[in-house]
Each structure stands twice: as C-alpha cells, then as structure tokens.
Write a protein that holds these residues in place. Structure first.
Motif, PDB file in Angstrom:
ATOM      1  N   GLN A 621       0.833  -1.201   0.000  1.00 30.58           N
ATOM      2  CA  GLN A 621       0.000   0.000   0.000  1.00 30.58           C
ATOM      3  C   GLN A 621       0.870   1.255   0.000  1.00 30.58           C
ATOM      4  N   GLU A 622       1.902   1.249   0.832  1.00 37.61           N
ATOM      5  CA  GLU A 622       2.798   2.401   0.877  1.00 37.61           C
ATOM      6  C   GLU A 622       3.556   2.548  -0.439  1.00 37.61           C
ATOM      7  N   GLY A 623       3.947   1.409  -1.026  1.00 40.63           N
ATOM      8  CA  GLY A 623       4.652   1.481  -2.302  1.00 40.63           C
ATOM      9  C   GLY A 623       3.784   2.068  -3.400  1.00 40.63           C
ATOM     10  N   LEU A 624       2.509   1.694  -3.462  1.00 39.11           N
ATOM     11  CA  LEU A 624       1.605   2.234  -4.483  1.00 39.11           C
ATOM     12  C   LEU A 624       1.238   3.687  -4.194  1.00 39.11           C
ATOM     13  N   ARG A 625       1.229   4.050  -2.927  1.00 39.15           N
ATOM     14  CA  ARG A 625       1.031   5.462  -2.584  1.00 39.15           C
ATOM     15  C   ARG A 625       2.260   6.264  -2.997  1.00 39.15           C
ATOM     16  N   SER A 626       3.444   5.663  -2.873  1.00 38.57           N
ATOM     17  CA  SER A 626       4.676   6.329  -3.288  1.00 38.57           C
ATOM     18  C   SER A 626       4.688   6.574  -4.790  1.00 38.57           C
ATOM     19  N   ALA A 627       4.090   5.656  -5.576  1.00 37.08           N
ATOM     20  CA  ALA A 627       4.052   5.833  -7.027  1.00 37.08           C
ATOM     21  C   ALA A 627       3.287   7.088  -7.427  1.00 37.08           C
ATOM     22  N   VAL A 628       2.394   7.529  -6.532  1.00 43.76           N
ATOM     23  CA  VAL A 628       1.649   8.763  -6.780  1.00 43.76           C
ATOM     24  C   VAL A 628       2.439   9.974  -6.282  1.00 43.76           C
ATOM     25  N   ARG A 629       3.073   9.857  -5.153  1.00 44.03           N
ATOM     26  CA  ARG A 629       3.700  11.018  -4.532  1.00 44.03           C
ATOM     27  C   ARG A 629       5.111  11.310  -5.044  1.00 44.03           C
ATOM     28  N   ILE A 630       5.873  10.286  -5.411  1.00 42.81           N
ATOM     29  CA  ILE A 630       7.238  10.522  -5.901  1.00 42.81           C
ATOM     30  C   ILE A 630       7.165  11.157  -7.289  1.00 42.81           C
ATOM     31  N   GLN A 725       4.109   9.870   6.400  1.00 41.67           N
ATOM     32  CA  GLN A 725       5.319  10.493   6.932  1.00 41.67           C
ATOM     33  C   GLN A 725       6.575   9.818   6.385  1.00 41.67           C
ATOM     34  N   ARG A 726       6.542   8.504   6.248  1.00 37.94           N
ATOM     35  CA  ARG A 726       7.710   7.807   5.700  1.00 37.94           C
ATOM     36  C   ARG A 726       7.978   8.231   4.256  1.00 37.94           C
ATOM     37  N   ILE A 727       6.896   8.407   3.496  1.00 43.81           N
ATOM     38  CA  ILE A 727       7.083   8.865   2.108  1.00 43.81           C
ATOM     39  C   ILE A 727       7.629  10.290   2.100  1.00 43.81           C
ATOM     40  N   SER A 728       7.101  11.128   2.976  1.00 40.12           N
ATOM     41  CA  SER A 728       7.592  12.509   3.052  1.00 40.12           C
ATOM     42  C   SER A 728       9.064  12.545   3.445  1.00 40.12           C
ATOM     43  N   THR A 729       9.447  11.695   4.368  1.00 47.13           N
ATOM     44  CA  THR A 729      10.850  11.625   4.780  1.00 47.13           C
ATOM     45  C   THR A 729      11.728  11.198   3.607  1.00 47.13           C
ATOM     46  N   TYR A 730      11.251  10.216   2.862  1.00 51.13           N
ATOM     47  CA  TYR A 730      12.004   9.767   1.691  1.00 51.13           C
ATOM     48  C   TYR A 730      12.190  10.922   0.705  1.00 51.13           C
ATOM     49  N   LEU A 731      11.122  11.674   0.463  1.00 52.43           N
ATOM     50  CA  LEU A 731      11.215  12.783  -0.482  1.00 52.43           C
ATOM     51  C   LEU A 731      12.121  13.899   0.039  1.00 52.43           C
ATOM     52  N   SER A 732      12.015  14.211   1.318  1.00 48.92           N
ATOM     53  CA  SER A 732      12.820  15.305   1.871  1.00 48.92           C
ATOM     54  C   SER A 732      14.290  14.943   1.963  1.00 48.92           C
ATOM     55  N   ASP A 733      14.595  13.659   2.102  1.00 46.32           N
ATOM     56  CA  ASP A 733      15.990  13.231   2.181  1.00 46.32           C
ATOM     57  C   ASP A 733      16.642  13.146   0.813  1.00 46.32           C
ATOM     58  N   GLY A 734      15.830  13.343  -0.264  1.00 44.71           N
ATOM     59  CA  GLY A 734      16.401  13.326  -1.603  1.00 44.71           C
ATOM     60  C   GLY A 734      16.833  11.963  -2.056  1.00 44.71           C
ATOM     61  N   GLU A 735      16.176  10.902  -1.535  1.00 41.46           N
ATOM     62  CA  GLU A 735      16.595   9.553  -1.864  1.00 41.46           C
ATOM     63  C   GLU A 735      16.308   9.180  -3.317  1.00 41.46           C
ATOM     64  N   SER A 736      15.534  10.031  -4.005  1.00 40.10           N
ATOM     65  CA  SER A 736      15.232   9.685  -5.386  1.00 40.10           C
ATOM     66  C   SER A 736      16.413   9.909  -6.299  1.00 40.10           C
ATOM     67  N   GLY A 737      17.459  10.652  -5.846  1.00 33.75           N
ATOM     68  CA  GLY A 737      18.679  10.801  -6.639  1.00 33.75           C
ATOM     69  C   GLY A 737      18.580  11.936  -7.625  1.00 33.75           C
ATOM     70  N   PRO A 738      19.699  12.493  -8.037  1.00 33.39           N
ATOM     71  CA  PRO A 738      19.703  13.659  -8.895  1.00 33.39           C
ATOM     72  C   PRO A 738      19.397  13.359 -10.346  1.00 33.39           C
TER      73      PRO A 738
END
Length: 757
Positions: A621-630, A725-738
């Motif tokens: 569920q979190e992974g599919l929510r991430s597909a929307v937010r990332i 919050q975990r998704i937000s943390t992932y986004l704020s930490d820049g884990e998606s890479g440049p």
C-alpha cells in the motif's frame, strides 16, 4: 355433463345414420321424384343438424385439449422486469410487452364504465359469450363478398379471399381469450393458407376461402374457451361476480394501447401523464378515449395530433355511457367540449448500462439456474443490484472524455478506440459501476448483447501486474521498501534455440542499485524480473490467487511484467484486495424478487480476510502510494493534477502500446477501487508514448473526483499518518537521486511493454 352430452349426441348420430340407410334403400318410381326430393332435403337437413349439434357439443361440453389456466388465474401476464440500482432507481426496463398489472380495484369506476359501455354492456350478466350479439353480426355479413366467392369457386385472388364475417361482436371475455390463449392462432389466421386439415374445413375453404375458414375455426375455439374460462374462474374465486372482476382486470392489463404500451395503466401515463388510479368523474373524456383505443389502437389512440375519428369515437362512447346511465347528459356534454390534450412522452435521461445488464444476466444464471433473460423480459423477476446509477453515469462520461482526448491526438482513430471501466467498493467487492465499452460504436448505441470488455476481454495487464510481484516479495520477508535492488541489464529465456530476451526499461536507462520503493514507483522492468527470479514464479502465482485472480497465469518469468492475460474485473479486484485486505469476488446482484413476492437471499458470498500478513499489505500500500507522490513515479500525474484526497495506484502499458491501463484505490475498507483499460479491439498499437499514465490515468482521476465531489461513497479515507510520513521523509531526504526523470501528466517514466516468450 360432458358424458351426458356425448351419449345424447351418439344416439342422435345413430338415428341420422338409420335415416340415411332408408334413403339409400328406397326404390322410387319415376313418378315419385317429389318424394325423393323431400327425402334428399330431409337427409341434408339431418346432416346439417348433426354438424350444428357437433359444434354445440364441442363448444359447450368438450373438455379435451384445454390450455393450462394456472398462470392466467394467478394473473401472471407478461409484464416489465426491471434492474434497479443500489438506491432503488430503475436502471433499465426489460420487456416484450410494456404493461402494468392493474387489479380490479385499481380500475376507477369511470374507466370501468367507459370500458363496459364501449365493449360489452352485458359483461356482468353473460357467461362469456353474448348471444344477443349474434344477430348483429349476421346482419353485418358481407353478402356481396360471399356471392362473389360462390361465383368464382376455386379461384384464389385478393377479391375472393376477403373476409366475409365482420369484425366485432366479441365480449370482453372473448377478447381476453383471443389475446392470451389464442394469440398465435389469431396472428396466423389472416392468410390464404388453411390452418386446419379436417375434411369440413377443406370443403368450406373451397367455398368461402381459407381466411374465412381460419377465422371461423378460431372463433369457435374462442367461444369454447370463453365459456370454459368463465366457469374455471368462477370455481376458483367463488362467485360469478368475482370471476368477472378478475377477467376485467386481466383485460385492462392485457389490451394493446399503441406505441408499445399495453394495458390501461401504461396508456394513462403515456398519453395523459397521470396514473390510472387518479381518474375521477371529471376525467370521463380521458376514460372514453382509453376505452376507444382498446378497439383499435392504430385508429383511435389519442396521439399528439388526434384525428376526427378519435374525437368521434370518444363522443360515441360518452353517448353510450349516458345511455347506460353511467353519466348524465350534462356530464357527457362537458366531457365532449374538452379538447383532446395529450402529453409529450417524457424521455427520461437514460444511463448506458449495457455491461451492467450483461453481467446481471450472467450472475443470475449462477445464482438461479432456473432463471434467465426471458424471466426478466416477462416481468417474473426484479433484480436489485449494487450499482449506483450516479457512479455509473460519472464512469460513462469519464471514459468518453478520455477516448475523445485520445482521438484528438489521433483523428484517424475517431470512433474506433475502445475502453472499459469498473468501480468496486473496497469493503466487499460490490460493483458500483461497470462500463464495457463506449456508448456509441460503429454507428449504433451500445446494447447489453454487445461484447463486455470488463469481463469478456482477456488482455495483458502490462506493468499493472508488478504490484502483485512486489507483494509476493514482501510476503517472502526478504524485502521491504528500503531494500536496495539492482536496476541493471538482465535477460530472460526466449524459447528453445532462441537468444535470451533482453529486458530494458521504458526510458532506456539503468540506474544501478536503487531503493525498492523507487523501483516500484518508476515501474522498473529489470527490477521486477530480478525479484521474480529471487522469489520464484510460484510465489507470484500463489499471491495472485490470494488476491482473487481466477484466470490461470502462465509460469513464464515475463508474467511478472504482465505477459499473462486477465480481465479487467479480476485485475481491479486484486487491487481492491490490496487496498482493503479483504477477499471477496466482485458481485452485482444484491437481491432477487420473484413475482410471487419471494425474495431470494444471498448465500455464501461474505467477504473475509485475505490471508496475507499485515506487514506485506502495508508495504505494498505504501509502495503504491509512493508511485503517486514521488515525482518520477508513473502515477504522479494524480498528484500533479492536484487531486484533493489521497490515492494509490499503478499504471500498465502493454507491448507496443496496445493497451493502456490504470488502477487506482483510496485507502482501506472505506475506500473504492477504479480500473480503466483503453485500446483497440483488434489489438493494434495506440501509438508511440500512449501509456497508461497518459491515456487511462486521466479517466480514473475524473471518476474519483466526480464520485467524491458528489459524496456518493462518503468522504475519501486518509492513509495512515506514519505511512505518509515515511514517504515525506524519503522525499525530503532526496533519496530519489539527482538523475531521476521528472514525469508530467502525459507520460510515464519507465514502463516496459512485455511479451511472452
């Protein structure tokens, strides 16, 4: 009585035979011709009397070959079957004859009076046949036609096949018998083909024509059955009066009233826009118009521009009502002065529910093997569904808008591109809407006999299958969203003697080691294949079955990329199970009501937990929510469009852009799941870059917005705060890479289009 009548007839026939023997044995002198003539006439008279008595016996006493009267006695006339939505709103009426059944008490006195005055003044006193009308019929015999027929004996042309006997003279009981028990016989009688092969029928046919003989034999059977049904109804209901009332009710419900309407109740609403039960003495003019229409709807129906014949017939019936003391002269005069005003038939806005009807009929066969489409069309069954007409309308329109957007990019495909939609309630799999194709296709409006692309079309799900792969990985306990996975070149077997098939990503890039969260969000094909190799295809197939996939999936590794075929309802149900953790097969029928009033309860259809551990469900569920937010996620277009509530989802695009899919869900048992597939029926390519995110996702977005804006399923549930919050943390930490590829509303970042080896 029948036995006594038969014995008497046998004795009479024996006497006639003896008389005929005497005539044959008589030796007449040449001077005794007068005596011979008398004997001949006497013999002929005896034969004629024998025939008449045989007819009387058949009509009055013969109890052979009588039809089954039970359905008639129970008032089971063909009626209207309806399929209702979740709120009791009729979605569609199905009928061969559109009528309302009207009991005797539902026929207002003014309407009864008009019917009796127009059709059968002695209805409540005769026994089914009004013998006083025979003289009137004989006086109307077409003597000239009969003489012409006799002078042209044996000829067959339009003139000598014309009917000799006039129309009219039938009682209400006879008309009911003709319309209910003898409809087929009546429909076939107006032809030059003789329907009876007996010697008397053939002999008469040579004299008066086959058409007239057909009519005579039908009339005899009509009289016989009229007398029989009156006796039968009197025995059933306990008195002649009650039997008559019941027969009149059936007549008022059976008679054709024009424009596809049967029965006075339907006609009152169709022509005058008011229920029959509301008619009062002030509606004498309308009652007379209805009574007049029963004689001949083609001639006397009060259309929007009534003819002089309609007015004349109305006034004639009003006069008959005065003569029978049903109206005073003053009341009749007022009724005659009223203009004939009919209402324009209101065409209610119809919602296309072709796929719904088709699915209802399929489900009906499963629930009750003894019920089918014919039962609906006869009005013997009413079906109540889970479908919400408002959600259905939103889904229909959203699909049309999505197809129009595609056609603007590809004008040559206008009217050819197809799509399908299904909307499920997460808690129990109830189908809230189902659209099996566009509303108009190849020049005609969709019908329930058309191909339902939600249930009948087996197509590849494309990358929408990857969610099941990742869930299987989470179930293994070896992976979570932060696990680093290789986005690197990988190959799969491609058949014996073939070079291995190289798997690539939609963007043609490889990013090396990346978090599994990102691989799912960006739909990296290489990672899905690698995971399938790590956990094994059996694990993926087992997980698919737990989610409700019933179509057998192939064990090829490319099934992880969507190479095996499923229908859209199965795919949507798998995502619904992911969103809710509840297993339940999608259903549409919630209640069946038989014409007897019996309700069929639901059996063995309750939802139950999916049997998938909560950790694995939470991760997918979190992974599919991430597909929307990332931002680089294939479903990020939902976020870019500013959707005012939280959604999770996954795109799917099949090999060579043949199909575009998107499945989106709001969270938990309070949410809903929407699945859309768009493509051509002949499986041609939709064109470069026509992906699930570009073609199907906007349709899902429009449906979700419409459903929640109109508050049709309650407020959109929130995702758990810790998940967001975990998704937000992932986004704020820049884990998606440049080096991530940003994705706008009209394209996806990395979808491969799989093909089975």
């Amino acid at each position: 009585m029948a036995l006594r009548g038969r014995a008497w007839l046998d004795r009479f026939q024996a006497g006639c035979a003896a008389l005929a023997t005497r005539i044959r044995g008589a030796r007449l002198p040449e001077s005794g011709w007068r005596r011979g003539a008398v004997l001949f006439l006497g013999g002929a008279t005896a034969v004629a009397v024998t025939l008449v008595l045989a007819v009387v016996y058949h009509v009055r006493f013969d109890g052979d070959n009588l039809p089954d009267h039970e359905a008639f006695s129970r008032f089971e006339l063909p009626s209207v079957g309806r399929i209702y939505d979740a709120n009791g709103r009729p979605l569609i009426e199905m009928a061969e004859q559109y009528r309302h059944l009207t009991p005797y008490e539902g026929i207002p006195p003014i309407v009864r009076s008009a019917l009796l005055a127009a059709e059968d003044k002695n209805f409540f006193t005769h026994s089914g046949v009004d013998y006083t009308a025979f003289a009137r019929v004989v006086c109307k015999l077409r003597v000239r036609t009969l003489l012409g027929r006799l002078t042209k004996l044996g000829w067959r042309n339009a003139a000598n096949s014309a009917a000799i006997f006039p129309q009219g003279g039938s009682t209400i009981t006879q008309q009911v018998v003709r319309g209910y028990f003898l409809k087929k016989v009546t429909d076939e009688e107006n032809s030059d083909q003789l329907r009876h092969r007996q010697i008397p029928a053939r002999a008469l046919s040579a004299v008066i024509g086959a058409r007239t003989v057909n009519m005579m034999f039908r009339k005899l059977e009509e009289i016989r059955l009229s007398l029989w049904i009156e006796r039968t109804m009197e025995a059933r209901f306990g008195s002649k009066r009650r039997a008559k009332e019941e027969i009149l009710a059936r007549y008022a419900s059976l008679v054709y009233m024009g424009h596809g309407q049967y029965g006075l109740a339907r006609a009152a609403e169709y022509y005058f826009g008011k229920p029959l039960s509301t008619f009062t003495m002030e509606d004498a003019d309308k009652a007379a118009l209805l009574a007049g229409t029963t004689k001949s709807a083609r001639t006397y129906a009060p259309d929007s521009q009534p003819t002089e014949r309609v007015s004349y017939r109305r006034d004639q019936i009003l006069g008959l009502m005065v003569a029978r003391a049903y109206l005073t002269p003053e009341q009749a005069d007022r009724a005659r002065k009223r203009p004939i005003v009919t209402v324009a038939p209101v065409k209610a806005k119809t919602i296309v529910v072709s796929a719904v009807v088709e699915s209802v009929l399929d489900e009906l066969k499963v629930l009750r093997a003894d019920l089918d489409e014919n039962d609906l069309q006869q009005g013997r069954v009413q079906v109540y569904t889970t479908v919400d007409a408002r959600v259905q309308e939103i889904s229909n329109e959203a699909l049309e808008h999505g197809l129009l957007q595609y056609e603007r990019r590809h004008p040559a495909s206008s009217g050819l591109i197809q799509g399908s939609v299904v909307v499920l309630r997460n808690s129990d799999g109830a189908i809230l809407a189902e659209t099996g194709g566009r509303q108009f296709y190849k020049g005609r409006r969709s019908a329930y006999s058309d191909f339902n692309r939600v249930t009948k079309s087996l197509r590849q799900p494309g990358s929408a299958m990857k969610s099941l792969v990742y869930l299987a990985a989470f179930r293994s306990g070896r992976f979570d969203l932060e696990t680093m996975v290789p986005d690197e070149p990988i190959s799969v077997p491609n058949g014996e003697g073939q070079e291995p098939k190289r798997i690539s990503n939609y963007d043609g890039q490889f990013k090396g080691m990346i978090p599994l969260r990102l691989a799912l969000a960006e739909s990296r094909n290489t990672v899905a294949i690698w995971i399938a190799g790590q956990i094994g295809m059996n694990s993926i197939l087992e997980t698919s079955q737990k989610l409700g996939i019933r179509t057998p999936l192939r064990s090829y590794v490319t099934t992880a990329l969507g190479a095996s075929e499923v229908n859209l309802r199965e795919l949507s149900n798998a995502y619904r199970t992911i969103a809710s953790g509840i297993v339940s097969q999608p259903r549409m029928i919630r209640k069946i009501v038989l014409d007897s009033g019996e309700e069929m309860p639901e059996v063995g259809r309750g939802p139950h937990p999916a049997g998938i551990d909560g950790r694995a469900l939470s991760l997918i569920q979190e992974g599919l929510r991430s597909a929307v937010r990332i931002p680089s996620g294939t479903a990020h277009a939902l976020e870019s469009y500013g959707l005012p509530f939280a959604v999770m989802g996954k795109t799917g695009t099949t090999n060579e852009f043949r199909d575009a899919l998107f499945v989106g869900s709001t969270y938990g048992v309070e949410g809903i799941t929407v699945a859309v597939r768009i493509g051509f029926d002949d499986n041609r390519s939709m064109g470069q870059a026509e992906t699930g995110g570009r073609v199907a996702l906007p349709v899902v977005r429009e449906i979700l917005l419409g459903v929640y804006r109109e508050k049709l399923v309650g407020p959109a549930p929130r995702f758990p705060g810790e998940m967001e919050q975990r998704i937000s943390t992932y986004l704020s930490d820049g884990e998606s890479g440049p080096d991530q590829v940003a994705t706008g509303p009209d394209h996806t970042a990395s979808e491969e289009h799989p093909q089975a080896p």
